[in-house]
Design a protein around this motif. Structure first.
Motif, PDB file in Angstrom:
ATOM      1  N   VAL A 175       0.866  -1.180   0.000  1.00  0.00           N
ATOM      2  CA  VAL A 175       0.000   0.000   0.000  1.00  0.00           C
ATOM      3  C   VAL A 175       0.900   1.226   0.000  1.00  0.00           C
ATOM      4  CG1 VAL A 175      -1.765   1.286   1.252  1.00  0.00           C
ATOM      5  CG2 VAL A 175      -1.825  -1.220   1.236  1.00  0.00           C
ATOM      6  N   LEU A 176       0.752   2.050  -1.021  1.00  0.00           N
ATOM      7  CA  LEU A 176       1.626   3.204  -1.182  1.00  0.00           C
ATOM      8  C   LEU A 176       1.041   4.423  -0.469  1.00  0.00           C
ATOM      9  CD1 LEU A 176       2.582   2.844  -4.966  1.00  0.00           C
ATOM     10  CD2 LEU A 176       3.743   1.908  -2.951  1.00  0.00           C
ATOM     11  N   THR A 177       1.911   5.186   0.157  1.00  0.00           N
ATOM     12  CA  THR A 177       1.504   6.447   0.793  1.00  0.00           C
ATOM     13  C   THR A 177       2.427   7.556   0.300  1.00  0.00           C
ATOM     14  OG1 THR A 177       2.910   5.975   2.721  1.00  0.00           O
ATOM     15  CG2 THR A 177       0.582   5.339   2.857  1.00  0.00           C
ATOM     16  N   TYR A 178       1.872   8.765   0.232  1.00  0.00           N
ATOM     17  CA  TYR A 178       2.595   9.911  -0.332  1.00  0.00           C
ATOM     18  C   TYR A 178       2.747  10.974   0.748  1.00  0.00           C
ATOM     19  CZ  TYR A 178       1.012   7.591  -4.619  1.00  0.00           C
ATOM     20  OH  TYR A 178       0.758   6.664  -5.597  1.00  0.00           O
ATOM     21  N   THR A 179       3.913  11.592   0.774  1.00  0.00           N
ATOM     22  CA  THR A 179       4.164  12.645   1.774  1.00  0.00           C
ATOM     23  C   THR A 179       4.837  13.835   1.100  1.00  0.00           C
ATOM     24  OG1 THR A 179       6.277  11.596   2.372  1.00  0.00           O
ATOM     25  CG2 THR A 179       4.354  11.081   3.741  1.00  0.00           C
ATOM     26  N   LEU A 180       4.621  15.002   1.700  1.00  0.00           N
ATOM     27  CA  LEU A 180       5.212  16.252   1.236  1.00  0.00           C
ATOM     28  C   LEU A 180       6.012  16.844   2.384  1.00  0.00           C
ATOM     29  CD1 LEU A 180       5.335  18.601  -0.905  1.00  0.00           C
ATOM     30  CD2 LEU A 180       3.289  19.511   0.218  1.00  0.00           C
ATOM     31  N   PHE A 188       1.079  23.893  -0.658  1.00  0.00           N
ATOM     32  CA  PHE A 188       0.607  22.700  -1.351  1.00  0.00           C
ATOM     33  C   PHE A 188       0.282  21.602  -0.344  1.00  0.00           C
ATOM     34  CE2 PHE A 188       3.534  24.896  -4.186  1.00  0.00           C
ATOM     35  CZ  PHE A 188       2.829  24.954  -5.378  1.00  0.00           C
ATOM     36  N   LYS A 189      -0.562  20.675  -0.787  1.00  0.00           N
ATOM     37  CA  LYS A 189      -0.844  19.471  -0.021  1.00  0.00           C
ATOM     38  C   LYS A 189      -0.815  18.279  -0.970  1.00  0.00           C
ATOM     39  CE  LYS A 189      -3.808  21.518   3.567  1.00  0.00           C
ATOM     40  NZ  LYS A 189      -5.168  21.505   4.180  1.00  0.00           N
ATOM     41  N   VAL A 190      -0.503  17.117  -0.423  1.00  0.00           N
ATOM     42  CA  VAL A 190      -0.543  15.879  -1.197  1.00  0.00           C
ATOM     43  C   VAL A 190      -1.424  14.891  -0.457  1.00  0.00           C
ATOM     44  CG1 VAL A 190       0.771  13.927  -2.086  1.00  0.00           C
ATOM     45  CG2 VAL A 190       1.725  16.215  -2.246  1.00  0.00           C
ATOM     46  N   LEU A 210       8.634  20.678  -5.627  1.00  0.00           N
ATOM     47  CA  LEU A 210       8.044  20.041  -4.446  1.00  0.00           C
ATOM     48  C   LEU A 210       8.868  18.836  -4.018  1.00  0.00           C
ATOM     49  CD1 LEU A 210       4.220  20.137  -5.284  1.00  0.00           C
ATOM     50  CD2 LEU A 210       5.691  21.896  -4.317  1.00  0.00           C
ATOM     51  N   ASN A 211       9.058  18.715  -2.725  1.00  0.00           N
ATOM     52  CA  ASN A 211       9.796  17.591  -2.155  1.00  0.00           C
ATOM     53  C   ASN A 211       8.794  16.515  -1.746  1.00  0.00           C
ATOM     54  OD1 ASN A 211      11.519  15.883  -0.764  1.00  0.00           O
ATOM     55  ND2 ASN A 211      12.675  17.573   0.168  1.00  0.00           N
ATOM     56  N   VAL A 212       8.404  15.673  -2.716  1.00  0.00           N
ATOM     57  CA  VAL A 212       7.399  14.635  -2.492  1.00  0.00           C
ATOM     58  C   VAL A 212       8.080  13.272  -2.495  1.00  0.00           C
ATOM     59  CG1 VAL A 212       5.250  13.611  -3.342  1.00  0.00           C
ATOM     60  CG2 VAL A 212       5.659  16.055  -3.638  1.00  0.00           C
ATOM     61  N   SER A 213       7.578  12.355  -1.666  1.00  0.00           N
ATOM     62  CA  SER A 213       8.109  10.993  -1.657  1.00  0.00           C
ATOM     63  C   SER A 213       6.956  10.004  -1.568  1.00  0.00           C
ATOM     64  CB  SER A 213       9.081  10.786  -0.496  1.00  0.00           C
ATOM     65  OG  SER A 213       8.431  10.986   0.742  1.00  0.00           O
ATOM     66  N   VAL A 214       7.204   8.791  -2.062  1.00  0.00           N
ATOM     67  CA  VAL A 214       6.225   7.709  -1.993  1.00  0.00           C
ATOM     68  C   VAL A 214       6.869   6.547  -1.234  1.00  0.00           C
ATOM     69  CG1 VAL A 214       6.917   6.831  -4.274  1.00  0.00           C
ATOM     70  CG2 VAL A 214       4.713   6.157  -3.299  1.00  0.00           C
ATOM     71  N   ARG A 218       8.313   0.189   3.628  1.00  0.00           N
ATOM     72  CA  ARG A 218       9.703  -0.213   3.852  1.00  0.00           C
ATOM     73  C   ARG A 218      10.669   0.702   3.093  1.00  0.00           C
ATOM     74  NH1 ARG A 218      12.756  -5.862   2.096  1.00  0.00           N
ATOM     75  NH2 ARG A 218      14.670  -5.483   3.298  1.00  0.00           N
ATOM     76  N   PHE A 219      10.359   0.919   1.819  1.00  0.00           N
ATOM     77  CA  PHE A 219      11.205   1.772   0.988  1.00  0.00           C
ATOM     78  C   PHE A 219      10.527   3.121   0.763  1.00  0.00           C
ATOM     79  CE2 PHE A 219      12.047  -2.627  -0.453  1.00  0.00           C
ATOM     80  CZ  PHE A 219      13.390  -2.712  -0.115  1.00  0.00           C
ATOM     81  N   GLN A 220      11.342   4.176   0.736  1.00  0.00           N
ATOM     82  CA  GLN A 220      10.836   5.513   0.454  1.00  0.00           C
ATOM     83  C   GLN A 220      11.593   6.072  -0.737  1.00  0.00           C
ATOM     84  OE1 GLN A 220       9.775   7.897   3.827  1.00  0.00           O
ATOM     85  NE2 GLN A 220      10.527   9.776   2.880  1.00  0.00           N
ATOM     86  N   VAL A 221      10.836   6.545  -1.741  1.00  0.00           N
ATOM     87  CA  VAL A 221      11.436   6.984  -2.997  1.00  0.00           C
ATOM     88  C   VAL A 221      11.029   8.431  -3.264  1.00  0.00           C
ATOM     89  CG1 VAL A 221      11.498   6.597  -5.501  1.00  0.00           C
ATOM     90  CG2 VAL A 221      11.425   4.639  -3.929  1.00  0.00           C
ATOM     91  N   PRO A 222      11.990   9.319  -3.583  1.00  0.00           N
ATOM     92  CA  PRO A 222      11.624  10.703  -3.912  1.00  0.00           C
ATOM     93  C   PRO A 222      11.026  10.806  -5.315  1.00  0.00           C
ATOM     94  CG  PRO A 222      13.989  10.400  -4.123  1.00  0.00           C
ATOM     95  CD  PRO A 222      13.445   9.100  -3.590  1.00  0.00           C
ATOM     96  N   ILE A 223      10.166  11.793  -5.515  1.00  0.00           N
ATOM     97  CA  ILE A 223       9.518  12.021  -6.805  1.00  0.00           C
ATOM     98  C   ILE A 223       9.791  13.468  -7.220  1.00  0.00           C
ATOM     99  CG2 ILE A 223       7.356  11.899  -8.104  1.00  0.00           C
ATOM    100  CD1 ILE A 223       6.238  10.289  -5.699  1.00  0.00           C
ATOM    101  N   ASP A 224      10.180  13.644  -8.477  1.00  0.00           N
ATOM    102  CA  ASP A 224      10.398  14.998  -8.993  1.00  0.00           C
ATOM    103  C   ASP A 224       9.055  15.598  -9.408  1.00  0.00           C
ATOM    104  OD1 ASP A 224      13.161  14.862  -8.696  1.00  0.00           O
ATOM    105  OD2 ASP A 224      13.425  13.886 -10.631  1.00  0.00           O
ATOM    106  N   VAL A 225       8.631  16.639  -8.702  1.00  0.00           N
ATOM    107  CA  VAL A 225       7.404  17.359  -9.037  1.00  0.00           C
ATOM    108  C   VAL A 225       7.748  18.840  -9.136  1.00  0.00           C
ATOM    109  CG1 VAL A 225       5.047  17.936  -8.361  1.00  0.00           C
ATOM    110  CG2 VAL A 225       5.960  15.663  -7.845  1.00  0.00           C
ATOM    111  N   VAL A 226       7.560  19.398 -10.333  1.00  0.00           N
ATOM    112  CA  VAL A 226       7.869  20.810 -10.580  1.00  0.00           C
ATOM    113  C   VAL A 226       6.582  21.520 -10.984  1.00  0.00           C
ATOM    114  CG1 VAL A 226       9.238  22.458 -11.904  1.00  0.00           C
ATOM    115  CG2 VAL A 226      10.205  20.226 -11.308  1.00  0.00           C
ATOM    116  N   VAL A 227       6.293  22.634 -10.332  1.00  0.00           N
ATOM    117  CA  VAL A 227       5.078  23.408 -10.605  1.00  0.00           C
ATOM    118  C   VAL A 227       5.478  24.777 -11.150  1.00  0.00           C
ATOM    119  CG1 VAL A 227       2.957  24.368  -9.653  1.00  0.00           C
ATOM    120  CG2 VAL A 227       3.877  22.227  -8.727  1.00  0.00           C
TER     121      VAL A 227
END
Length: 379
Positions: A175-180, A188-190, A210-214, A218-227
């Protein structure tokens, strides 16, 4: 039927007969004769090993056909299968872990759960819950970088959903969760469950990273989000040109054609490299498969090129533009349906900055205001 309302009349035998009426309300009281019902009748669930104590495993769903005072709240009890107290069941019917499970110790548990209603005498029902312990996550989530373009009138951005992060995981039960990052939450909110990105009102012109991760737990991966946020000037609306495309949806245009068409359009209409191309809005044409794109070109000196000049440039470059996407028409004025000649048409354009349209794909999202073209005959 929970009640009856009767009107009873009494009439005497005199001449003339006299009568009187009264209303009699009969309430049918409920007897607790229905047991709670589990939906579904039995449950299966999984939990990954090494999940922390208190991890939610399952939500039990119970209904009762009796009236409210003979139904909920329900009392839940684990009757069998929990002799080592590996599980807890809260008053709301949520089954949680009470230990850290190990796949090598046991791979399956079968619990018999009882639900008891609040009636007198109480009614009970039972369900079986099969819980499988699976190995912990072995694959990292993968996420697609997202670029978001927001077009809004000056200092008038109302906020809203501006895009969605697309992430996957090869572990079936992850189950994936997203954080900002916390310091960006003022703008912003995620959504932690589905990855939707929400911008709050009043964004300033500029670029936001935006500094977002999924995480899969167990593992946390950063995501590139540019607005990118671009604020429109009122002068732009007086110097716009509309390109109408044939047989394309807004999402396909944004995801497949926008970057390429923007590049080709810049080469076609910009007189100097320092000039700026502004895509103001894209909007489906009602009742058709056509799409309108509204744009203006700002000179390096600050003013805007006139629509007639831009249309001449577009006409000369139309063949090159159609190598990217089929163009139905180039509109400066839109007098269709009016019984007057082109030179007797007066067009005005209005922007509804509080009615935003979001066209989102996995890699790119375009947020723009709705526009209205008003035409009147001057003849």
């Amino acid at each position: 039927i929970s009640g009856y309302s009767l009107v009873v009349q009494a009439r005497d035998s005199g001449t003339p007969p006299l009568s009187s009426s009264v209303t009699v309300n009969v309430d049918v009281s409920d007897v607790n004769d229905n047991s709670p019902v589990f939906t579904p009748a039995n449950y299966t669930a999984v939990i990954q090993e090494n999940k922390p104590v208190g991890t939610s495993i399952l939500q039990l769903v119970v209904t009762d056909k009796d009236s409210f005072h003979n139904g909920p709240p329900f009392t839940f009890t684990i009757l069998t299968g929990n002799e080592e107290e590996e599980f807890t069941l809260d008053p709301h019917g949520v089954l949680r872990s009470a230990v850290i499970f190990k796949h090598m110790v046991s791979t399956e548990y079968v619990l018999c759960v009882q639900a008891k209603d609040s009636g007198k005498p109480q009614q009970v029902s039972h369900t079986y819950v099969q819980v499988r312990v699976i190995e912990e996550s072995i694959h990292k989530p993968t996420a697609i970088p997202l670029e978001i373009f927001i077009v809004t009138m000056e200092d008038d951005f109302p906020g809203g959903v501006i895009g969605k992060i697309h992430a996957t995981d090869q572990d079936v039960y992850d189950v994936l969760t997203y954080t900002l990052k916390s310091e960006q939450k003022s703008l912003f909110k995620v959504n932690s469950h589905d990855g939707k990105i929400i911008a709050l009102g009043g964004l300033d012109n500029g670029k936001y990273v935006l500094n977002v991760s999924v995480s899969d737990g167990r593992f946390q991966v950063p995501i590139d989000v540019v607005v990118h946020v671009e604020q429109l000037l009122q002068e732009m609306l007086q110097n716009t040109v509309t390109i109408r495309f044939e047989n394309v949806s807004p999402e396909d245009f944004v995801g497949l054609h926008m970057h390429g068409f923007r590049r080709t359009l810049r080469n076609a209409v910009l007189s100097q490299k320092q000039d700026s191309l502004h895509i103001i809005s894209i909007q489906p044409v009602a009742g058709s498969s056509q799409l309108d794109m509204l744009f203006a070109v700002q000179m390096h000196s600050g003013g805007f090129y006139k629509p007639a000049y831009l249309i001449q440039k577009l006409t000369n470059a139309r063949r090159h533009l159609e190598n990217v996407i089929r163009i139905s028409a180039v509109l400066e004025k839109n007098c269709s349906g009016l019984d007057c000649q082109e030179q007797h048409c007066e067009q005005s354009l209005s922007i509804d900055s509080h009615s935003l349209m979001t066209y989102s794909t996995a890699r790119i999202s375009f947020v723009c205001p709705r526009f209205y073209r008003n035409v009147r005959c001057m003849c």
